[in-house]
Design a protein around this motif. Sequence first.
Motif: not given
Lengths: 200, 163
Positions: A116-124, A132-134, A142-143, A145-155
């Motif tokens: 995942x890109x560095x901006x999506x670093x969640x570790x720790x 909040x980062x999500x 730059x997603x 909410x609709x795109x986040x749902x698609x990403x998290x449920x379809x990717x």
Amino acid sequence: MKLQPIYIFLAISVVGLLFAWANTPKISTYEIVAKESQNSNDDYDKMMDVLTHPRCMNCHPSDHIPKQGDDSHPHYFGMARGEDDHGFEATNCNTCHQSENNLNSGVPGAPHWALAPASMAWEGLTRAEIAERLLDKSTNGNRSHKELVEHMTEDDLVLWAWEPGIHANGEQRTLPPVSKEDFKKAVENWFANGAVIPSK
Amino acid sequence: MEISLTVNGVLKTVAVTDVNTPLLWIVRDTLGLKGTKFGCGKAACGACTLHVDGEAVRSCSFPVKFAEGKEVTTIEGLGNRDNPHPVQQAWIAEIVPQCGYCQPGFMMATAALLNKVPNPTDEDIDKNIINVCRCGTYYRMRKAIHKAADLQLNRESNESKEL
């Protein structure tokens, strides 16, 4: 005539009980509020149970080093993020990882395998910080909410978590603690209910 | 099922009963190119490294179905005695191999590196050349990689002058 203290006590008790009964709200009122609140947190908790599981978190490192296994040890061979989240110039993710799990070697694989890109670093991070980062477009690719749902449920790469294949020793990789279908529902519900972060 | 792929510049069609058969076994056992070696079978040691469309891959963990229509290069196709690849020249000059078993994988990984990073630093080498050598020839390999880079740059320079 003098009243016995016991009769006075009983009379006060009866009056008190009648008062309490008259002011007790209908139970159904509490049921509805409690159910809504519980569901909202349930969705968030289920989603976070998955996002913080090693199958997801191992590829969201904060030190640019992918992790492996349920103990999240650093990826063998000194592999790291590189310039484009795919490792180094000549030795990169696709040197070993293909678009599907390899059941001969135990090397995991899925389409567009990468960190995942560095901006999506969640570790720790705490669950609230991850959420909040999500939700932050500056850190979520730059997603909306609709795109986040698609990403998290379809990717395919996200859903790989439920089909992670086998380790090099032939043992099945562990799955997230929530089923794929329940995770999808939790994500959809959480966003549909406003994507509220409970600790806020 | 038949899989068609180009190996060292020659189109080959192979019949496979399992499309998930590692490309390594197709190269070695079906096509008889024994230069590519089996080491760990877990994509860890790199002895089986070859190129698919110019990219280094661990062929023990690369299903042959993914090679359909692709260009595969093995150590036999990197160069020959009459026209050795700069990596092969450098390996000979620096007398790199000891037992030699892992060397084809290292040489293919190095050739892929030089295609991407023509003049690699020690750091580039550390990041990209992560194969395993039980004999511990890493020191000589590092010298050979730098020499191969020089040879390749000189060759390209001479070729451009001839044009």
